[in-house]
Enzyme design. Structure first.
Site, mmCIF file in Angstrom:
data_model
loop_
_atom_site.group_PDB
_atom_site.id
_atom_site.type_symbol
_atom_site.label_atom_id
_atom_site.label_comp_id
_atom_site.label_asym_id
_atom_site.label_seq_id
_atom_site.Cartn_x
_atom_site.Cartn_y
_atom_site.Cartn_z
ATOM 1 N N LYS A 72 -8.488 14.456 5.645
ATOM 2 C CA LYS A 72 -8.647 14.876 4.256
ATOM 3 C C LYS A 72 -10.077 14.609 3.782
ATOM 4 O O LYS A 72 -10.647 13.574 4.143
ATOM 5 C CB LYS A 72 -7.666 14.040 3.430
ATOM 6 C CG LYS A 72 -7.299 14.564 2.094
ATOM 7 C CD LYS A 72 -6.274 13.656 1.436
ATOM 8 C CE LYS A 72 -6.806 12.260 1.184
ATOM 9 N NZ LYS A 72 -6.001 11.430 0.290
ATOM 10 N N LYS B 164 -4.077 3.085 3.172
ATOM 11 C CA LYS B 164 -5.156 2.297 2.566
ATOM 12 C C LYS B 164 -5.167 0.864 3.085
ATOM 13 O O LYS B 164 -6.225 0.286 3.286
ATOM 14 C CB LYS B 164 -5.014 2.278 1.036
ATOM 15 C CG LYS B 164 -5.458 3.575 0.390
ATOM 16 C CD LYS B 164 -5.643 3.414 -1.105
ATOM 17 C CE LYS B 164 -5.940 4.762 -1.749
ATOM 18 N NZ LYS B 164 -5.802 4.749 -3.194
ATOM 19 N N LYS C 298 -13.339 10.317 -0.771
ATOM 20 C CA LYS C 298 -14.447 9.508 -1.289
ATOM 21 C C LYS C 298 -14.827 8.417 -0.307
ATOM 22 O O LYS C 298 -15.946 7.948 -0.308
ATOM 23 C CB LYS C 298 -13.989 8.776 -2.570
ATOM 24 C CG LYS C 298 -13.621 9.645 -3.731
ATOM 25 C CD LYS C 298 -12.959 8.817 -4.859
ATOM 26 C CE LYS C 298 -12.336 9.713 -5.900
ATOM 27 N NZ LYS C 298 -11.528 9.042 -6.902
HETATM 28 P P1 TYM Z 1 -7.623 10.220 -6.983
HETATM 29 O O1 TYM Z 1 -8.686 9.750 -7.880
HETATM 30 O O2 TYM Z 1 -7.561 9.607 -5.624
HETATM 31 O O3 TYM Z 1 -7.699 11.783 -6.792
HETATM 32 C C1 TYM Z 1 -7.794 12.623 -7.908
HETATM 33 C C2 TYM Z 1 -7.128 13.950 -7.626
HETATM 34 O O4 TYM Z 1 -7.794 14.628 -6.551
HETATM 35 C C3 TYM Z 1 -6.833 15.059 -5.611
HETATM 36 N N1 TYM Z 1 -7.470 15.058 -4.264
HETATM 37 C C4 TYM Z 1 -7.511 16.118 -3.457
HETATM 38 N N2 TYM Z 1 -7.043 17.381 -3.604
HETATM 39 C C5 TYM Z 1 -7.261 18.253 -2.583
HETATM 40 N N3 TYM Z 1 -7.936 17.910 -1.435
HETATM 41 C C6 TYM Z 1 -8.416 16.648 -1.251
HETATM 42 N N4 TYM Z 1 -9.084 16.342 -0.140
HETATM 43 C C7 TYM Z 1 -8.210 15.698 -2.295
HETATM 44 N N5 TYM Z 1 -8.558 14.394 -2.446
HETATM 45 C C8 TYM Z 1 -8.084 14.021 -3.666
HETATM 46 C C9 TYM Z 1 -5.708 14.055 -5.703
HETATM 47 O O5 TYM Z 1 -4.509 14.592 -5.195
HETATM 48 C C10 TYM Z 1 -5.659 13.816 -7.193
HETATM 49 O O6 TYM Z 1 -4.915 14.831 -7.834
HETATM 50 N N6 TYM Z 1 -3.056 8.520 -7.793
HETATM 51 C C11 TYM Z 1 -3.980 9.513 -8.344
HETATM 52 C C12 TYM Z 1 -4.475 9.135 -9.736
HETATM 53 C C13 TYM Z 1 -3.378 8.975 -10.725
HETATM 54 C C14 TYM Z 1 -2.519 9.993 -11.226
HETATM 55 C C15 TYM Z 1 -1.645 9.342 -12.145
HETATM 56 C C16 TYM Z 1 -2.429 11.364 -11.014
HETATM 57 C C17 TYM Z 1 -2.994 7.805 -11.311
HETATM 58 N N7 TYM Z 1 -1.967 8.034 -12.152
HETATM 59 C C18 TYM Z 1 -0.680 10.053 -12.847
HETATM 60 C C19 TYM Z 1 -1.427 12.056 -11.709
HETATM 61 C C20 TYM Z 1 -0.576 11.410 -12.611
HETATM 62 C C21 TYM Z 1 -5.115 9.656 -7.354
HETATM 63 O O7 TYM Z 1 -4.959 9.426 -6.206
HETATM 64 O O8 TYM Z 1 -6.294 10.019 -7.818
#
Ligand code: TYM
Length: 344
Positions: free
Chosen positions: A206, A122, A209
């Site tokens: 990947k 990032k 967003k």
């Molecule tokens: P975020 O918002 O970036 O993503 C949300 C969830 O989507 C999954 N994800 C994917 N899975 C498969 N293929 C993809 N291309 C893909 N892109 C995103 C992410 O793995 C995630 O599960 N850090 C976390 C948010 C968070 C969190 C936590 C999760 C904050 N605190 C505590 C679990 C426990 C995140 O990146 O969310």
């Protein structure tokens, strides 16, 4: 999910996860995370939050943030989370996340954070211009999980490293404060063909967003025409589909479309190949488009319906926050005592 709770921890099984309100949700978020939430809530007590505190590690328009939170909540509900079963809440409504994050910031080591690949991705070449919050993001994530002593965390593959860090932090806290088994060592639930959904334009990147090309992803709010058109335009190769997944190793785009089909259909990839082996993408893509439209199409409609009543979403989130605090507050009180805080 394993039946045994993680080593030494004798507390109950608990599922927790979250999604950032920082852009449109896509098929990767759905298959990697949301679809699992809806399933797990029927098996184990489940808490699912909207990670607005994580979202502000990069700039968010304050006039839009609340709406973005409601959109994620609507996505949770539209994909099957039931607020009577699962606890759904905004992270910022439970102050224990921030309180615990401070303590864990003092447990985590700089060297551990320096290894986090997501920060490197990032921040790119200009890390000195990023917020300190973006750097300590994974510590707040550990606090999210450990405030509830969650044992299982359904996430996509890209979160595995953050879960390993959470385990290291939990272990070090338990050791440092002479509190064996106080925090569980939580397990990432990443199994399944949807754990790493790749871009429709580039099988080595990947689905994300932040990809500038909207054709690289299927958004949860895309209508049937948009979904079908993006699948039609998805990058592929001229070869027919083979009989085994191993034969797809050098064909990332083809492999991705087969994995998406399997995940959407809830079937093993091998079974999907058994059905389509020998066929080209001219035959496979329309079948995939039909499947994607049938699964994803209704979600966008349901989200729009839910978002027409923001007061009801706020009611659900407020109620969830109160229930979440009932779990997080005693954990935090115990942490304060263990650390020796004057306020403990
Ligand atoms: P975020 O918002 O970036 O993503 C949300 C969830 O989507 C999954 N994800 C994917 N899975 C498969 N293929 C993809 N291309 C893909 N892109 C995103 C992410 O793995 C995630 O599960 N850090 C976390 C948010 C968070 C969190 C936590 C999760 C904050 N605190 C505590 C679990 C426990 C995140 O990146 O969310």
């Amino acid at each position: 999910m394993t039946d045994q709770p993680p080593a030494q921890y004798a507390g109950p099984k608990r599922v927790l996860s979250g999604v950032q309100p920082s852009g449109d949700l896509h098929l990767g978020n759905y298959l990697g995370a949301l679809v699992k939430f809806a399933k797990l809530q029927h098996e184990t007590p489940t808490l699912i939050f909207v990670a607005d505190m994580h979202a502000i590690t990069v700039w968010q328009d304050p006039k839009k943030l609340k709406t973005q939170v409601r959109e994620i909540a609507a996505a949770y509900l539209a994909t099957g989370l039931d607020p009577k079963i699962a606890t759904i809440f905004p992270q910022s409504a439970v102050p224990e996340h921030a309180e615990l994050a401070w303590v864990l910031n003092c447990v985590a080591r700089l060297g551990w954070l320096d290894r986090m690949t997501q920060f490197k991705d990032k921040a790119g070449k200009h890390k000195e211009r990023e917020s300190v919050g973006l750097y300590t993001y994974p510590v707040l994530q550990a606090a999210d999980i450990l405030a509830y002593k969650a044992t299982h965390v359904p996430v996509g593959d890209d979160q595995k490293q953050h879960l390993e860090l959470t385990r290291d932090i939990a272990q070090k806290f338990n050791n440092d404060f002479d509190a064996a088994g106080f925090f569980p060592l939580p397990e990432a639930l990443t199994q399944g063909p949807g754990a790493r959904v790749m871009s429709l334009r580039d099988g080595s990147a990947k689905m994300s967003k932040s990809d500038p090309s909207d054709n690289s992803r299927i958004n949860l709010t895309d209508d049937a025409d948009a979904i079908a058109s993006k699948i039609r335009k998805a990058k592929t190769d001229p070869e027919p589909l083979p009989e085994t997944m191993e034969a797809l190793a050098e064909r990332p785009e083809a492999k991705n479309l087969v994995a998406i089909y399997a995940a959407l259909a809830g079937r093993p990839e091998a079974e999907v190949l058994g059905e389509f082996a020998g066929q080209g993408f001219g035959a496979f893509k329309p079948k995939l488009a039909d499947l994607a439209v049938s699964v994803m199409g209704p979600i966008g409609g349901e989200m729009r319906r839910l978002l027409a009543d923001p007061a009801e979403i706020d009611r659900i989130l407020g109620d969830g926050a109160a229930r979440a605090r009932e779990i997080a507050a005693p954990t935090m009180a115990e942490v304060k005592r263990l650390v020796g805080y004057w306020a403990g």
